[in-house]
Write a protein that holds these residues in place. Sequence first.
Motif, PDB file in Angstrom:
ATOM      1  N   ARG A  33       0.648  -1.430   0.177  1.00 59.95           N
ATOM      2  CA  ARG A  33      -0.108   0.267  -0.018  1.00 59.95           C
ATOM      3  C   ARG A  33       0.806   1.339  -0.175  1.00 59.95           C
ATOM      4  O   ARG A  33       2.140   1.363   1.034  1.00 59.95           O
ATOM      5  CB  ARG A  33      -0.662   0.014   1.201  1.00 59.95           C
ATOM      6  N   GLN A  34       0.684   1.943  -0.584  1.00 63.15           N
ATOM      7  CA  GLN A  34       1.898   3.225  -1.175  1.00 63.15           C
ATOM      8  C   GLN A  34       0.960   3.756  -0.004  1.00 63.15           C
ATOM      9  O   GLN A  34      -0.210   3.823   0.447  1.00 63.15           O
ATOM     10  CB  GLN A  34       1.428   4.400  -2.435  1.00 63.15           C
ATOM     11  N   LEU A  35       1.836   5.024   0.837  1.00 63.57           N
ATOM     12  CA  LEU A  35       1.603   6.220   1.944  1.00 63.57           C
ATOM     13  C   LEU A  35       1.553   7.357   1.232  1.00 63.57           C
ATOM     14  O   LEU A  35       2.069   8.340   2.274  1.00 63.57           O
ATOM     15  CB  LEU A  35       2.610   4.984   3.218  1.00 63.57           C
ATOM     16  N   SER A  36       1.555   7.491   0.437  1.00 66.09           N
ATOM     17  CA  SER A  36       1.780   8.957  -0.253  1.00 66.09           C
ATOM     18  C   SER A  36       1.174   8.645  -1.459  1.00 66.09           C
ATOM     19  O   SER A  36       1.329   7.463  -2.446  1.00 66.09           O
ATOM     20  CB  SER A  36       3.720   9.278  -0.382  1.00 66.09           C
ATOM     21  N   ASP A  37       0.226  10.051  -1.989  1.00 65.83           N
ATOM     22  CA  ASP A  37       0.494  10.812  -3.298  1.00 65.83           C
ATOM     23  C   ASP A  37       0.372  11.050  -4.485  1.00 65.83           C
ATOM     24  O   ASP A  37       0.503  10.630  -6.063  1.00 65.83           O
ATOM     25  CB  ASP A  37      -1.117  11.616  -3.253  1.00 65.83           C
ATOM     26  N   ASP A  38       1.946  10.855  -4.104  1.00 67.15           N
ATOM     27  CA  ASP A  38       2.661  10.686  -5.530  1.00 67.15           C
ATOM     28  C   ASP A  38       3.363   9.859  -6.189  1.00 67.15           C
ATOM     29  O   ASP A  38       3.191   8.233  -6.224  1.00 67.15           O
ATOM     30  CB  ASP A  38       4.740  10.729  -4.579  1.00 67.15           C
ATOM     31  N   CYS A  39       3.758  10.094  -7.182  1.00 69.35           N
ATOM     32  CA  CYS A  39       3.985   8.693  -8.197  1.00 69.35           C
ATOM     33  C   CYS A  39       5.041   8.173  -8.209  1.00 69.35           C
ATOM     34  O   CYS A  39       6.606   8.825  -6.751  1.00 69.35           O
ATOM     35  CB  CYS A  39       4.441   9.724  -9.280  1.00 69.35           C
ATOM     36  N   PHE A  40       4.327   6.455  -7.871  1.00 72.64           N
ATOM     37  CA  PHE A  40       5.448   5.796  -7.175  1.00 72.64           C
ATOM     38  C   PHE A  40       7.146   5.919  -7.840  1.00 72.64           C
ATOM     39  O   PHE A  40       7.031   6.057  -9.027  1.00 72.64           O
ATOM     40  CB  PHE A  40       5.190   4.393  -6.924  1.00 72.64           C
ATOM     41  N   ASP A  41       8.024   5.411  -6.817  1.00 72.78           N
ATOM     42  CA  ASP A  41       9.736   5.186  -7.028  1.00 72.78           C
ATOM     43  C   ASP A  41       9.842   4.168  -6.260  1.00 72.78           C
ATOM     44  O   ASP A  41       9.832   4.665  -5.069  1.00 72.78           O
ATOM     45  CB  ASP A  41       9.852   6.384  -7.523  1.00 72.78           C
ATOM     46  N   GLY A  42      11.366   3.881  -6.708  1.00 76.49           N
ATOM     47  CA  GLY A  42      12.368   2.437  -5.732  1.00 76.49           C
ATOM     48  C   GLY A  42      12.641   2.436  -6.760  1.00 76.49           C
ATOM     49  O   GLY A  42      12.647   2.201  -8.011  1.00 76.49           O
ATOM     50  N   SER A  43      13.959   1.735  -6.199  1.00 70.25           N
ATOM     51  CA  SER A  43      14.807   1.133  -6.690  1.00 70.25           C
ATOM     52  C   SER A  43      15.501  -0.826  -5.239  1.00 70.25           C
ATOM     53  O   SER A  43      15.405  -0.008  -4.224  1.00 70.25           O
ATOM     54  CB  SER A  43      16.439   1.883  -6.552  1.00 70.25           C
ATOM     55  N   LEU A  44      15.872  -1.259  -5.938  1.00 73.75           N
ATOM     56  CA  LEU A  44      16.151  -2.178  -5.599  1.00 73.75           C
ATOM     57  C   LEU A  44      17.596  -3.202  -5.984  1.00 73.75           C
ATOM     58  O   LEU A  44      17.665  -3.404  -7.254  1.00 73.75           O
ATOM     59  CB  LEU A  44      15.187  -3.516  -5.410  1.00 73.75           C
ATOM     60  N   THR A  45      19.052  -3.153  -5.066  1.00 73.42           N
ATOM     61  CA  THR A  45      20.029  -3.765  -5.869  1.00 73.42           C
ATOM     62  C   THR A  45      20.128  -5.345  -4.855  1.00 73.42           C
ATOM     63  O   THR A  45      19.733  -5.593  -3.728  1.00 73.42           O
ATOM     64  CB  THR A  45      21.090  -3.112  -5.930  1.00 73.42           C
ATOM     65  N   SER A  46      20.674  -6.931  -5.404  1.00 73.41           N
ATOM     66  CA  SER A  46      20.491  -7.532  -4.718  1.00 73.41           C
ATOM     67  C   SER A  46      21.652  -8.374  -4.948  1.00 73.41           C
ATOM     68  O   SER A  46      21.796  -8.505  -6.018  1.00 73.41           O
ATOM     69  CB  SER A  46      19.330  -8.276  -4.897  1.00 73.41           C
TER      70      SER A  46
END
Length: 309
Positions: A33-46
Amino acid sequence: MTILFPTKGLEAKERFDYWQDVVGAQFVPTTNRQLSDDCFDGSLTSVTKGTVSFSRIRSLPIEYTRQRSDDHFDHYFISLSFCAEAYVQQGDRLSKQGTGDIVLYDSARPFTASFPKGDDQVVLGIPRPLVMQHIPDVERYLNRTLQSHAPLSGLARSLLVDTCNSESTSSSISERLNAALLDVLAVAYESAFGGHKPATEQRREQQVEQVKRFLLANLARSDLTVDSIAAANHLSPRSLNRIFAAQSSTVMRWLWQQRLAACHAGLVSGRFQQVSVAALSCGFTNFSHFSKAFKQAYGVPAQQLLTGA
């Protein structure tokens, strides 16, 4: 090899669904669930080192909820927070983390992880037998925040970051580093949360430790059953099941995990030169079943640790 999952470059309407798929595949399936109204952005390195995965995850404010138990995802998560504010709810315990804090929780059980000011953390996915080998009292420390100022917390944090950022090495060397990290974390947790225990809890832990010592001394015995283990430790089968249930396990499951851990340790150290010898020496009689269980527990075939590939 490091794997990168960015959301930039995707259409805005596709980003959150993509992120849910990525996080579910890398960790465990969750409802997000998003907790803000901003356009979603994320990054994951593994990156995987030995049998432990190290992931750096960053995103806008978000909440992850795992709604059911599932032993198929049999890992513990250790999170080092770089967030201003983060929460994990598992069972009846709510933990809060800030920058530099560490929390340990169970992937096989329901939980909710919330990051109201944005997510920024390093998450380790560690096979259950490996954690239990180095942190025997893991149930006592589940979802308790190891704060950044706690004794030995800084050492644990530095070792975690250094291990995560270290150059790629052989599986055997990586596993030795992982073991050292877990040993330091065990001491840090014990130092922070040892304290005095109620008499009933002390008695139960004494009984459990007695049984565990017996099992560790008899790993090679393939004839062990609940009844025979109970009799050898002067307990009823019901009492035996009850004291292990208090640790969210069963005696046979714990024995199975210790046999896998003993095989793993023997292969990493070079004590065993053949996988079949390791399996038989630790009480496994069905080699095919052992091979499948080892791969599921550690994510790599036992033969790979033997060769140090």
